[in-house]
Write a protein that holds these residues in place. Sequence first.
Motif, PDB file in Angstrom:
ATOM      1  N   GLU A 254      61.141   9.935  19.968  1.00  0.00           N
ATOM      2  CA  GLU A 254      60.033   8.728  20.357  1.00  0.00           C
ATOM      3  C   GLU A 254      60.557   8.083  21.891  1.00  0.00           C
ATOM      4  OE1 GLU A 254      59.913   6.364  17.205  1.00  0.00           O
ATOM      5  OE2 GLU A 254      58.630   7.502  15.908  1.00  0.00           O
ATOM      6  N   LEU A 255      61.942   8.129  21.997  1.00  0.00           N
ATOM      7  CA  LEU A 255      62.485   7.408  23.323  1.00  0.00           C
ATOM      8  C   LEU A 255      61.932   8.586  24.268  1.00  0.00           C
ATOM      9  CD1 LEU A 255      64.197   5.323  24.635  1.00  0.00           C
ATOM     10  CD2 LEU A 255      66.086   6.573  23.929  1.00  0.00           C
ATOM     11  N   ASP A 256      62.351   9.669  24.143  1.00  0.00           N
ATOM     12  CA  ASP A 256      61.953  10.676  25.182  1.00  0.00           C
ATOM     13  C   ASP A 256      60.466  10.576  25.573  1.00  0.00           C
ATOM     14  OD1 ASP A 256      62.723  12.795  26.729  1.00  0.00           O
ATOM     15  OD2 ASP A 256      61.443  14.069  25.326  1.00  0.00           O
ATOM     16  N   ARG A 257      59.699  10.840  24.628  1.00  0.00           N
ATOM     17  CA  ARG A 257      58.244  10.516  24.838  1.00  0.00           C
ATOM     18  C   ARG A 257      57.771   9.505  25.521  1.00  0.00           C
ATOM     19  NH1 ARG A 257      55.799  10.365  19.789  1.00  0.00           N
ATOM     20  NH2 ARG A 257      57.161  12.188  19.292  1.00  0.00           N
ATOM     21  N   ALA A 258      58.339   8.365  25.059  1.00  0.00           N
ATOM     22  CA  ALA A 258      58.042   7.071  25.738  1.00  0.00           C
ATOM     23  C   ALA A 258      58.391   6.876  27.265  1.00  0.00           C
ATOM     24  CB  ALA A 258      58.539   5.834  24.828  1.00  0.00           C
ATOM     25  N   CYS A 259      59.588   7.402  27.415  1.00  0.00           N
ATOM     26  CA  CYS A 259      60.290   7.448  28.754  1.00  0.00           C
ATOM     27  C   CYS A 259      59.463   8.356  29.744  1.00  0.00           C
ATOM     28  CB  CYS A 259      61.766   7.706  28.782  1.00  0.00           C
ATOM     29  SG  CYS A 259      62.753   6.664  28.089  1.00  0.00           S
ATOM     30  N   ARG A 260      59.105   9.659  29.191  1.00  0.00           N
ATOM     31  CA  ARG A 260      58.303  10.502  29.886  1.00  0.00           C
ATOM     32  C   ARG A 260      56.928   9.803  30.290  1.00  0.00           C
ATOM     33  NH1 ARG A 260      59.544  16.626  28.142  1.00  0.00           N
ATOM     34  NH2 ARG A 260      61.746  16.562  27.840  1.00  0.00           N
ATOM     35  N   VAL A 261      56.220   9.313  29.348  1.00  0.00           N
ATOM     36  CA  VAL A 261      54.860   8.695  29.749  1.00  0.00           C
ATOM     37  C   VAL A 261      55.011   7.340  30.666  1.00  0.00           C
ATOM     38  CG1 VAL A 261      53.112   7.213  28.714  1.00  0.00           C
ATOM     39  CG2 VAL A 261      54.044   9.279  27.408  1.00  0.00           C
TER      40      VAL A 261
ATOM     41  N   GLU B 185      51.273   9.120  20.903  1.00  0.00           N
ATOM     42  CA  GLU B 185      51.263   9.608  19.425  1.00  0.00           C
ATOM     43  C   GLU B 185      51.804  10.924  19.094  1.00  0.00           C
ATOM     44  OE1 GLU B 185      46.637   9.121  19.024  1.00  0.00           O
ATOM     45  OE2 GLU B 185      46.995   7.228  18.204  1.00  0.00           O
ATOM     46  N   GLY B 186      51.897  11.763  20.357  1.00  0.00           N
ATOM     47  CA  GLY B 186      52.448  12.982  19.983  1.00  0.00           C
ATOM     48  C   GLY B 186      51.588  13.936  20.143  1.00  0.00           C
ATOM     49  N   VAL B 187      49.993  13.646  20.221  1.00  0.00           N
ATOM     50  CA  VAL B 187      49.144  14.699  20.017  1.00  0.00           C
ATOM     51  C   VAL B 187      48.914  15.720  21.319  1.00  0.00           C
ATOM     52  CG1 VAL B 187      46.584  15.025  20.298  1.00  0.00           C
ATOM     53  CG2 VAL B 187      47.522  13.013  19.073  1.00  0.00           C
ATOM     54  N   LEU B 188      49.339  15.223  22.470  1.00  0.00           N
ATOM     55  CA  LEU B 188      49.625  15.920  23.853  1.00  0.00           C
ATOM     56  C   LEU B 188      51.263  16.021  23.976  1.00  0.00           C
ATOM     57  CD1 LEU B 188      46.979  14.340  26.150  1.00  0.00           C
ATOM     58  CD2 LEU B 188      46.837  16.384  24.978  1.00  0.00           C
ATOM     59  N   GLN B 189      51.576  17.395  24.635  1.00  0.00           N
ATOM     60  CA  GLN B 189      52.889  17.443  24.887  1.00  0.00           C
ATOM     61  C   GLN B 189      52.977  16.842  26.282  1.00  0.00           C
ATOM     62  OE1 GLN B 189      55.289  18.576  22.811  1.00  0.00           O
ATOM     63  NE2 GLN B 189      53.705  18.423  21.269  1.00  0.00           N
TER      64      GLN B 189
ATOM     65  N   VAL C  56      46.723  18.588  33.785  1.00  0.00           N
ATOM     66  CA  VAL C  56      46.576  18.706  32.195  1.00  0.00           C
ATOM     67  C   VAL C  56      46.089  20.049  32.153  1.00  0.00           C
ATOM     68  CG1 VAL C  56      45.049  18.295  30.102  1.00  0.00           C
ATOM     69  CG2 VAL C  56      45.930  16.478  31.768  1.00  0.00           C
ATOM     70  N   GLY C  57      46.822  21.136  31.563  1.00  0.00           N
ATOM     71  CA  GLY C  57      46.526  22.244  31.436  1.00  0.00           C
ATOM     72  C   GLY C  57      45.688  22.888  30.005  1.00  0.00           C
ATOM     73  N   SER C  58      45.491  24.170  29.965  1.00  0.00           N
ATOM     74  CA  SER C  58      44.570  24.350  28.790  1.00  0.00           C
ATOM     75  C   SER C  58      45.306  24.331  27.660  1.00  0.00           C
ATOM     76  CB  SER C  58      44.066  25.946  29.027  1.00  0.00           C
ATOM     77  OG  SER C  58      45.096  26.754  29.159  1.00  0.00           O
ATOM     78  N   ASP C  59      46.602  24.155  27.575  1.00  0.00           N
ATOM     79  CA  ASP C  59      47.277  24.306  26.364  1.00  0.00           C
ATOM     80  C   ASP C  59      47.562  22.443  26.132  1.00  0.00           C
ATOM     81  OD1 ASP C  59      48.941  23.267  28.453  1.00  0.00           O
ATOM     82  OD2 ASP C  59      50.700  24.295  27.704  1.00  0.00           O
ATOM     83  N   GLN C  60      46.766  21.776  26.782  1.00  0.00           N
ATOM     84  CA  GLN C  60      46.762  20.181  26.110  1.00  0.00           C
ATOM     85  C   GLN C  60      48.114  19.560  26.568  1.00  0.00           C
ATOM     86  OE1 GLN C  60      43.967  18.236  25.370  1.00  0.00           O
ATOM     87  NE2 GLN C  60      43.238  19.893  26.471  1.00  0.00           N
ATOM     88  N   SER C  61      48.594  19.935  27.823  1.00  0.00           N
ATOM     89  CA  SER C  61      49.920  19.320  27.935  1.00  0.00           C
ATOM     90  C   SER C  61      50.087  18.579  29.280  1.00  0.00           C
ATOM     91  CB  SER C  61      51.272  20.332  27.938  1.00  0.00           C
ATOM     92  OG  SER C  61      50.885  21.367  28.966  1.00  0.00           O
ATOM     93  N   ILE C  62      50.824  17.899  29.615  1.00  0.00           N
ATOM     94  CA  ILE C  62      50.954  17.317  30.915  1.00  0.00           C
ATOM     95  C   ILE C  62      52.219  17.809  31.544  1.00  0.00           C
ATOM     96  CG2 ILE C  62      51.392  15.093  32.207  1.00  0.00           C
ATOM     97  CD1 ILE C  62      48.770  14.736  30.791  1.00  0.00           C
ATOM     98  N   SER C  63      52.149  18.286  32.726  1.00  0.00           N
ATOM     99  CA  SER C  63      53.231  18.888  33.470  1.00  0.00           C
ATOM    100  C   SER C  63      53.089  18.521  34.974  1.00  0.00           C
ATOM    101  CB  SER C  63      53.285  20.521  33.185  1.00  0.00           C
ATOM    102  OG  SER C  63      52.286  21.189  33.783  1.00  0.00           O
TER     103      SER C  63
END
Length: 124
Positions: A53-60, A83-87, A112-119
Amino acid sequence: MMLLEIISGKRNANQSQDGTIVPFPFWAASKLNEGELLSILDSSLEGNANIDELDRACRVACWCIQEHEASRPSMGQVVQLLEGVLQIDIPPLPCHLHRLVGDQSMTIYYSVGSDQSISDGSNA
């Protein structure tokens, strides 16, 4: 920025030991890119946090402080990311913060790629 302040318990800019002002968002983004998540976390929590959760929040948070609007996720995407719906990939250091510390070499936009992720758009 507010998310970073909540995570860390720190203000936007702090004075370093040598008296220079280090922009907190740059420091936090640097620590995220170096894999040093626990150094971002509020020290009063004594490392007691869910690392995923910390990693996800920091990335966002670091995607949200990118200079160009096109580089930042929408609020709907922010909710899905938290929420972890998207990577989400580790974001680049924000280019405007690079300029503050004298390095203008990094200008990368997320997609936002077709695999529903942010990169960052790289194939690394």
